[in-house]
Write a protein that holds these residues in place. Structure first.
Motif, mmCIF file in Angstrom:
data_model
loop_
_atom_site.group_PDB
_atom_site.id
_atom_site.type_symbol
_atom_site.label_atom_id
_atom_site.label_comp_id
_atom_site.label_asym_id
_atom_site.label_seq_id
_atom_site.Cartn_x
_atom_site.Cartn_y
_atom_site.Cartn_z
ATOM 1 N N VAL A 189 0.690 -1.156 -0.162
ATOM 2 C CA VAL A 189 -0.146 0.139 0.161
ATOM 3 C C VAL A 189 0.990 1.279 -0.088
ATOM 4 O O VAL A 189 1.905 1.243 0.484
ATOM 5 C CB VAL A 189 -0.857 -0.178 1.011
ATOM 6 C CG1 VAL A 189 -1.922 -1.051 1.079
ATOM 7 C CG2 VAL A 189 -0.233 -0.090 2.468
ATOM 8 N N PHE A 190 0.233 2.493 -0.318
ATOM 9 C CA PHE A 190 0.909 3.727 -0.526
ATOM 10 C C PHE A 190 0.191 4.808 -0.091
ATOM 11 O O PHE A 190 -1.179 4.450 0.164
ATOM 12 C CB PHE A 190 1.300 4.062 -2.004
ATOM 13 C CG PHE A 190 1.960 2.850 -2.873
ATOM 14 C CD1 PHE A 190 3.469 2.469 -2.705
ATOM 15 C CD2 PHE A 190 1.229 1.894 -3.699
ATOM 16 C CE1 PHE A 190 3.950 1.515 -3.459
ATOM 17 C CE2 PHE A 190 1.634 1.084 -4.425
ATOM 18 C CZ PHE A 190 3.007 0.751 -4.397
ATOM 19 N N SER A 191 0.762 5.809 0.348
ATOM 20 C CA SER A 191 0.030 7.226 0.681
ATOM 21 C C SER A 191 -0.304 7.678 -0.702
ATOM 22 O O SER A 191 0.375 7.415 -1.764
ATOM 23 C CB SER A 191 1.050 7.997 1.493
ATOM 24 O OG SER A 191 2.103 8.344 0.717
ATOM 25 N N GLY A 192 -0.985 8.576 -0.574
ATOM 26 C CA GLY A 192 -1.645 9.449 -1.675
ATOM 27 C C GLY A 192 -0.167 10.000 -2.342
ATOM 28 O O GLY A 192 -0.235 10.226 -3.657
ATOM 29 N N ALA A 193 0.623 10.599 -1.565
ATOM 30 C CA ALA A 193 1.834 11.230 -1.852
ATOM 31 C C ALA A 193 2.693 10.174 -2.717
ATOM 32 O O ALA A 193 3.203 10.834 -3.892
ATOM 33 C CB ALA A 193 2.615 11.852 -0.941
ATOM 34 N N GLN A 194 2.886 9.219 -2.218
ATOM 35 C CA GLN A 194 3.614 8.217 -3.041
ATOM 36 C C GLN A 194 2.889 7.704 -4.169
ATOM 37 O O GLN A 194 3.663 7.551 -5.206
ATOM 38 C CB GLN A 194 3.971 6.881 -2.008
ATOM 39 C CG GLN A 194 4.738 7.202 -0.811
ATOM 40 C CD GLN A 194 4.888 5.911 0.060
ATOM 41 O OE1 GLN A 194 3.573 5.255 0.197
ATOM 42 N NE2 GLN A 194 5.793 5.615 0.578
ATOM 43 N N ALA A 195 1.538 7.482 -4.228
ATOM 44 C CA ALA A 195 0.881 7.326 -5.436
ATOM 45 C C ALA A 195 0.965 8.195 -6.368
ATOM 46 O O ALA A 195 1.044 7.811 -7.663
ATOM 47 C CB ALA A 195 -0.597 7.193 -5.071
ATOM 48 N N LEU A 196 1.227 9.576 -6.231
ATOM 49 C CA LEU A 196 1.643 10.435 -7.172
ATOM 50 C C LEU A 196 2.772 10.412 -7.795
ATOM 51 O O LEU A 196 2.907 10.422 -9.244
ATOM 52 C CB LEU A 196 1.473 11.974 -6.518
ATOM 53 C CG LEU A 196 1.714 12.905 -7.326
ATOM 54 C CD1 LEU A 196 0.548 13.348 -8.269
ATOM 55 C CD2 LEU A 196 1.865 14.407 -6.680
ATOM 56 N N GLU A 197 3.796 10.028 -7.226
ATOM 57 C CA GLU A 197 5.243 9.748 -7.598
ATOM 58 C C GLU A 197 5.140 8.426 -8.907
ATOM 59 O O GLU A 197 5.848 8.472 -9.736
ATOM 60 C CB GLU A 197 6.114 9.575 -6.553
ATOM 61 C CG GLU A 197 6.250 10.609 -5.635
ATOM 62 C CD GLU A 197 7.259 10.407 -4.615
ATOM 63 O OE1 GLU A 197 7.811 9.225 -4.428
ATOM 64 O OE2 GLU A 197 7.616 11.349 -3.947
ATOM 65 N N LEU A 198 4.468 7.544 -8.351
ATOM 66 C CA LEU A 198 4.059 6.211 -9.157
ATOM 67 C C LEU A 198 3.321 6.463 -10.446
ATOM 68 O O LEU A 198 3.178 5.370 -11.280
ATOM 69 C CB LEU A 198 3.588 5.078 -8.379
ATOM 70 C CG LEU A 198 4.412 4.749 -7.215
ATOM 71 C CD1 LEU A 198 3.679 3.661 -6.245
ATOM 72 C CD2 LEU A 198 5.856 3.960 -7.630
ATOM 73 N N GLY A 199 2.364 7.465 -10.368
ATOM 74 C CA GLY A 199 1.669 7.581 -11.184
ATOM 75 C C GLY A 199 0.269 7.134 -11.344
ATOM 76 O O GLY A 199 -0.622 7.115 -12.277
#
Length: 270
Positions: A189-199
């Motif tokens: 799982v990711f935070s929203g901030a991490q998800a942004l970096e992943l696309g």
């Protein structure tokens, strides 16, 4: 000449909320709401998702309905709430744009299938099953015995097929190569901030930001456009009783464990 309500709703920003585990009841409610949005020719849809995921087929049907809605010209923006994981992600990637809070819990791309092996308990209780079956695998995941190696391989192939469908949908929806998606689609799982970096998401922001974005995409004035709710779940008086939410969460967790046993799930299980 079109009906007056049609002219009016062509300027309406629709909102549909998906909350809690995704299963048959959620599917029916959301599909009906999407149909209403299409019939009323709403130019944009704000899709609010706060869900850990759920059953594969129900998630796929909602995903497909959203894609059809977009083909009709409706602009769809997904807003990830506190959690939008697994099946919630699958549904979300059907949107044109995805907005998540920095602290949103998302990801958990993958498939899980669990059975309940209670053979030792049954033996202690003196309970045994008599099984008559038409084929070698007809009683696969029976609770009175463990899996054989052949059964485990068969189920793994099933999971791999479902996983491939998930990865392909994320790759297509987010415009990413499948190889890149597989690099992080291992259930984490990711935070929203991490998800942004992943696309996985387009930008960080709350539901208000997603609402404004949906209005802008549809050519509506974001300062004057407020969403109209479609498919709102019925309110229950019992939900107002103190401590009722905790009891409901406990019952829900037990229901998922028992009712969804043996089903491939796009579900985050912390």
């Amino acid at each position: 000449m079109p009906w007056p309500w049609r002219r009016k709703t062509r300027r309406t920003l629709a909102r549909i909320a998906i909350e809690g585990p995704i299963a048959g009841g959620t599917r029916k409610r959301v599909l009906k709401a999407i149909q209403q949005v299409e019939q009323r020719e709403c130019p944009a849809l704000l899709l609010r998702i706060d869900s850990p995921g759920g059953t594969v087929g129900d998630s796929q049907e909602i995903h497909a309905a959203l894609l059809r809605l977009r083909q009709k010209g409706c602009r769809v923006v997904a807003s990830f709430g506190n959690i939008s994981a697994s099946g919630g992600v699958y549904i979300g990637v059907a949107a044109e744009k995805v907005v998540a809070n920095p602290g949103t819990i998302t990801g958990s791309i993958g498939v899980i299938l669990r059975g309940n092996n209670i053979s030792k308990l049954l033996k202690r209780l003196g309970v045994s099953f008599e099984t008559v079956k038409s084929g070698l695998y007809k009683d696969i995941l029976s609770p009175d015995r463990g899996l054989t190696e052949d059964e485990r391989e068969l189920l793994q192939n099933l999971i791999d097929s479902s996983y491939g469908q998930f990865v392909a949908a994320v790759a297509e929806g987010r415009g990413l190569p499948e190889k890149r998606v597989r690099a992080f689609a291992d259930g984490r799982v990711f935070s929203g901030a991490q998800a942004l970096e992943l696309g996985l998401v387009d930008e960080l922001g709350d539901e208000e930001r997603a609402r404004r974005l949906a209005a802008e995409l549809a050519g509506l004035n974001p300062d004057r456009t407020r969403p109209t709710e479609f498919g709102a779940p019925p309110k229950r008086f019992a939900g107002l009783i103190p401590g009722r939410s905790r009891l409901r969460a406990l019952v829900q967790g037990l229901s998922l464990e028992l009712g969804w046993s043996g089903q491939p799930l796009w579900l985050w299980r912390p």
